[in-house]
Design a protein around this motif. Structure first.
Motif, PDB file in Angstrom:
ATOM      1  N   MET A  93     -15.531 -10.136  16.022  1.00 43.66           N
ATOM      2  CA  MET A  93     -16.953  -9.821  15.829  1.00 43.66           C
ATOM      3  C   MET A  93     -17.561  -9.252  17.115  1.00 43.66           C
ATOM      4  SD  MET A  93     -18.072 -13.126  13.590  1.00 43.66           S
ATOM      5  CE  MET A  93     -19.745 -12.601  13.281  1.00 43.66           C
ATOM      6  N   LEU A  94     -17.145  -9.788  18.253  1.00 37.15           N
ATOM      7  CA  LEU A  94     -17.651  -9.270  19.523  1.00 37.15           C
ATOM      8  C   LEU A  94     -17.161  -7.848  19.774  1.00 37.15           C
ATOM      9  CD1 LEU A  94     -17.317 -12.470  21.735  1.00 37.15           C
ATOM     10  CD2 LEU A  94     -19.341 -11.600  20.561  1.00 37.15           C
ATOM     11  N   ILE A  95     -15.913  -7.576  19.416  1.00 37.34           N
ATOM     12  CA  ILE A  95     -15.374  -6.217  19.542  1.00 37.34           C
ATOM     13  C   ILE A  95     -16.137  -5.278  18.611  1.00 37.34           C
ATOM     14  CG2 ILE A  95     -13.326  -4.763  19.198  1.00 37.34           C
ATOM     15  CD1 ILE A  95     -13.196  -6.583  21.673  1.00 37.34           C
ATOM     16  N   GLY A  96     -16.448  -5.727  17.410  1.00 37.15           N
ATOM     17  CA  GLY A  96     -17.236  -4.928  16.470  1.00 37.15           C
ATOM     18  C   GLY A  96     -18.617  -4.624  17.008  1.00 37.15           C
ATOM     19  N   THR A  97     -19.210  -5.590  17.690  1.00 37.53           N
ATOM     20  CA  THR A  97     -20.520  -5.378  18.296  1.00 37.53           C
ATOM     21  C   THR A  97     -20.428  -4.356  19.428  1.00 37.53           C
ATOM     22  OG1 THR A  97     -21.094  -7.659  17.747  1.00 37.53           O
ATOM     23  CG2 THR A  97     -22.494  -6.540  19.355  1.00 37.53           C
ATOM     24  N   VAL A  98     -19.374  -4.450  20.224  1.00 39.54           N
ATOM     25  CA  VAL A  98     -19.158  -3.460  21.286  1.00 39.54           C
ATOM     26  C   VAL A  98     -18.991  -2.075  20.667  1.00 39.54           C
ATOM     27  CG1 VAL A  98     -17.527  -2.692  23.072  1.00 39.54           C
ATOM     28  CG2 VAL A  98     -18.205  -5.090  22.954  1.00 39.54           C
ATOM     29  N   ALA A  99     -18.263  -1.985  19.567  1.00 45.42           N
ATOM     30  CA  ALA A  99     -18.057  -0.692  18.903  1.00 45.42           C
ATOM     31  C   ALA A  99     -19.393  -0.093  18.468  1.00 45.42           C
ATOM     32  CB  ALA A  99     -17.137  -0.857  17.697  1.00 45.42           C
ATOM     33  N   ASN A 100     -20.239  -0.897  17.840  1.00 42.29           N
ATOM     34  CA  ASN A 100     -21.567  -0.417  17.445  1.00 42.29           C
ATOM     35  C   ASN A 100     -22.363   0.058  18.653  1.00 42.29           C
ATOM     36  OD1 ASN A 100     -21.159  -1.024  14.763  1.00 42.29           O
ATOM     37  ND2 ASN A 100     -22.825  -2.502  14.624  1.00 42.29           N
ATOM     38  N   ALA A 101     -22.380  -0.759  19.698  1.00 43.53           N
ATOM     39  CA  ALA A 101     -23.165  -0.442  20.884  1.00 43.53           C
ATOM     40  C   ALA A 101     -22.668   0.834  21.564  1.00 43.53           C
ATOM     41  CB  ALA A 101     -23.137  -1.615  21.856  1.00 43.53           C
ATOM     42  N   VAL A 102     -21.360   0.979  21.663  1.00 43.01           N
ATOM     43  CA  VAL A 102     -20.791   2.186  22.288  1.00 43.01           C
ATOM     44  C   VAL A 102     -21.130   3.416  21.453  1.00 43.01           C
ATOM     45  CG1 VAL A 102     -18.620   3.370  22.834  1.00 43.01           C
ATOM     46  CG2 VAL A 102     -18.980   1.023  23.575  1.00 43.01           C
ATOM     47  N   PHE A 103     -21.013   3.297  20.138  1.00 40.18           N
ATOM     48  CA  PHE A 103     -21.314   4.444  19.276  1.00 40.18           C
ATOM     49  C   PHE A 103     -22.788   4.844  19.396  1.00 40.18           C
ATOM     50  CE2 PHE A 103     -22.636   6.298  15.199  1.00 40.18           C
ATOM     51  CZ  PHE A 103     -21.828   7.417  15.196  1.00 40.18           C
ATOM     52  N   LEU A 139     -22.570   5.843   4.289  1.00 38.15           N
ATOM     53  CA  LEU A 139     -22.102   6.405   5.546  1.00 38.15           C
ATOM     54  C   LEU A 139     -20.609   6.161   5.762  1.00 38.15           C
ATOM     55  CD1 LEU A 139     -25.118   5.417   7.796  1.00 38.15           C
ATOM     56  CD2 LEU A 139     -24.544   7.699   6.967  1.00 38.15           C
ATOM     57  N   GLY A 140     -20.011   5.391   4.886  1.00 41.47           N
ATOM     58  CA  GLY A 140     -18.567   5.153   4.932  1.00 41.47           C
ATOM     59  C   GLY A 140     -18.123   4.469   6.208  1.00 41.47           C
ATOM     60  N   ASN A 141     -17.213   5.105   6.930  1.00 38.19           N
ATOM     61  CA  ASN A 141     -16.671   4.516   8.152  1.00 38.19           C
ATOM     62  C   ASN A 141     -17.645   4.524   9.316  1.00 38.19           C
ATOM     63  OD1 ASN A 141     -14.152   3.761   7.160  1.00 38.19           O
ATOM     64  ND2 ASN A 141     -13.359   5.826   7.409  1.00 38.19           N
ATOM     65  N   PHE A 142     -18.812   5.084   9.123  1.00 38.50           N
ATOM     66  CA  PHE A 142     -19.811   5.112  10.184  1.00 38.50           C
ATOM     67  C   PHE A 142     -21.001   4.212   9.855  1.00 38.50           C
ATOM     68  CE2 PHE A 142     -17.307   8.896  10.799  1.00 38.50           C
ATOM     69  CZ  PHE A 142     -17.018   8.794  12.150  1.00 38.50           C
ATOM     70  N   TYR A 143     -20.775   3.248   8.983  1.00 44.79           N
ATOM     71  CA  TYR A 143     -21.785   2.269   8.616  1.00 44.79           C
ATOM     72  C   TYR A 143     -21.802   1.179   9.685  1.00 44.79           C
ATOM     73  CZ  TYR A 143     -24.182  -1.285   5.787  1.00 44.79           C
ATOM     74  OH  TYR A 143     -25.052  -2.232   5.314  1.00 44.79           O
ATOM     75  N   LEU A 144     -22.948   0.958  10.289  1.00 40.29           N
ATOM     76  CA  LEU A 144     -23.054   0.030  11.406  1.00 40.29           C
ATOM     77  C   LEU A 144     -22.967  -1.440  11.004  1.00 40.29           C
ATOM     78  CD1 LEU A 144     -25.953   1.686  13.444  1.00 40.29           C
ATOM     79  CD2 LEU A 144     -23.519   1.719  13.980  1.00 40.29           C
ATOM     80  N   PHE A 145     -23.363  -1.772   9.790  1.00 34.62           N
ATOM     81  CA  PHE A 145     -23.511  -3.177   9.415  1.00 34.62           C
ATOM     82  C   PHE A 145     -22.375  -3.682   8.521  1.00 34.62           C
ATOM     83  CE2 PHE A 145     -28.071  -1.582   9.606  1.00 34.62           C
ATOM     84  CZ  PHE A 145     -28.186  -1.834  10.967  1.00 34.62           C
ATOM     85  N   SER A 146     -21.165  -3.270   8.777  1.00 28.43           N
ATOM     86  CA  SER A 146     -20.030  -3.617   7.922  1.00 28.43           C
ATOM     87  C   SER A 146     -19.465  -5.008   8.177  1.00 28.43           C
ATOM     88  CB  SER A 146     -18.922  -2.580   8.087  1.00 28.43           C
ATOM     89  OG  SER A 146     -18.417  -2.630   9.412  1.00 28.43           O
ATOM     90  N   MET A 147     -19.776  -5.623   9.304  1.00 30.24           N
ATOM     91  CA  MET A 147     -19.207  -6.943   9.594  1.00 30.24           C
ATOM     92  C   MET A 147     -19.736  -8.016   8.650  1.00 30.24           C
ATOM     93  SD  MET A 147     -18.614  -7.441  13.700  1.00 30.24           S
ATOM     94  CE  MET A 147     -20.311  -7.601  14.144  1.00 30.24           C
ATOM     95  N   ARG A 148     -20.878  -7.779   8.058  1.00 31.34           N
ATOM     96  CA  ARG A 148     -21.438  -8.762   7.119  1.00 31.34           C
ATOM     97  C   ARG A 148     -20.531  -8.960   5.916  1.00 31.34           C
ATOM     98  NH1 ARG A 148     -27.529  -6.429   6.851  1.00 31.34           N
ATOM     99  NH2 ARG A 148     -27.741  -6.233   9.078  1.00 31.34           N
ATOM    100  N   THR A 149     -19.791  -7.916   5.576  1.00 30.90           N
ATOM    101  CA  THR A 149     -18.865  -8.008   4.447  1.00 30.90           C
ATOM    102  C   THR A 149     -17.424  -8.211   4.920  1.00 30.90           C
ATOM    103  OG1 THR A 149     -18.631  -5.597   4.395  1.00 30.90           O
ATOM    104  CG2 THR A 149     -20.342  -6.563   2.981  1.00 30.90           C
TER     105      THR A 149
END
Length: 180
Positions: A93-103, A139-149
């Protein structure tokens, strides 16, 4: 810093923990990456800095690297804080958050280099962030809120694209300086 006040972060399961990480903590990337080129946008500062023996490309790269590490450190500290509050936060989850922030930050960085305007550069990633509320999964693979699922595949796309956009921004800035 205000996330615990706006959104309670105690005793959350993984699905609930993804909400503050994706919705609030990810915005840190915009704040940190967007202004990397800002100091030299003023001609007075640029006239003093550019003739120096150290290339501005090196300076921009160093700024991007330490911004990336500061971002990781801040997100990790926030994750530890959430764990102390008995929330179920995983390393993924932390890596996913970093991915969102970097993007999001790389969108701002690219907008800054293309427009030479930091205000506009802040708006572009915010518009994309708001687009995620309306367009959502379209947005497919560029959807920011995918970790909820519990879908982490888009995070790979976001992190990879974000890193590419950062290097593209640095390249464009370098080419702009060569053309002057």
């Amino acid at each position: 810093m205000v996330t615990p006040i706006i959104f309670g972060i105690a005793n959350l399961n993984q699905t609930e923990s993804a909400i503050p990480l994706e919705m609030f903590v990810s915005l840190l990337g915009i704040v940190l990456f967007t202004p990397i080129f800002q100091p030299e946008q003023k001609s007075e500062i640029a006239d003093v800095v550019f003739p120096k023996c150290v290339s501005m490309n090196v300076i921009y790269l160093i700024r991007a690297i330490y911004t990336f590490f500061f971002l990781i450190a801040f997100i990790a500290l926030f994750g530890v804080f959430m764990r102390l509050q008995k929330s179920d936060v995983t390393f993924l989850m932390l890596i996913g958050t970093v991915a969102n922030a970097v993007f999001l930050g790389s969108l701002g960085m690219l907008a800054a280099v293309l427009t030479d305007n930091t205000i506009v550069a802040y708006m572009i990633p915010m518009v994309y962030y708001m687009l995620n509320y309306g367009a959502g999964r379209k947005l497919g693979n560029f959807y920011l809120f995918s970790m909820r699922t519990h879908n982490y595949q888009p995070k790979i796309w976001l992190l990879t694209t974000g890193m590419i956009l950062i290097f593209l921004s640095l390249l464009i800035e370098r080419l702009k300086k060569k053309m002057k």
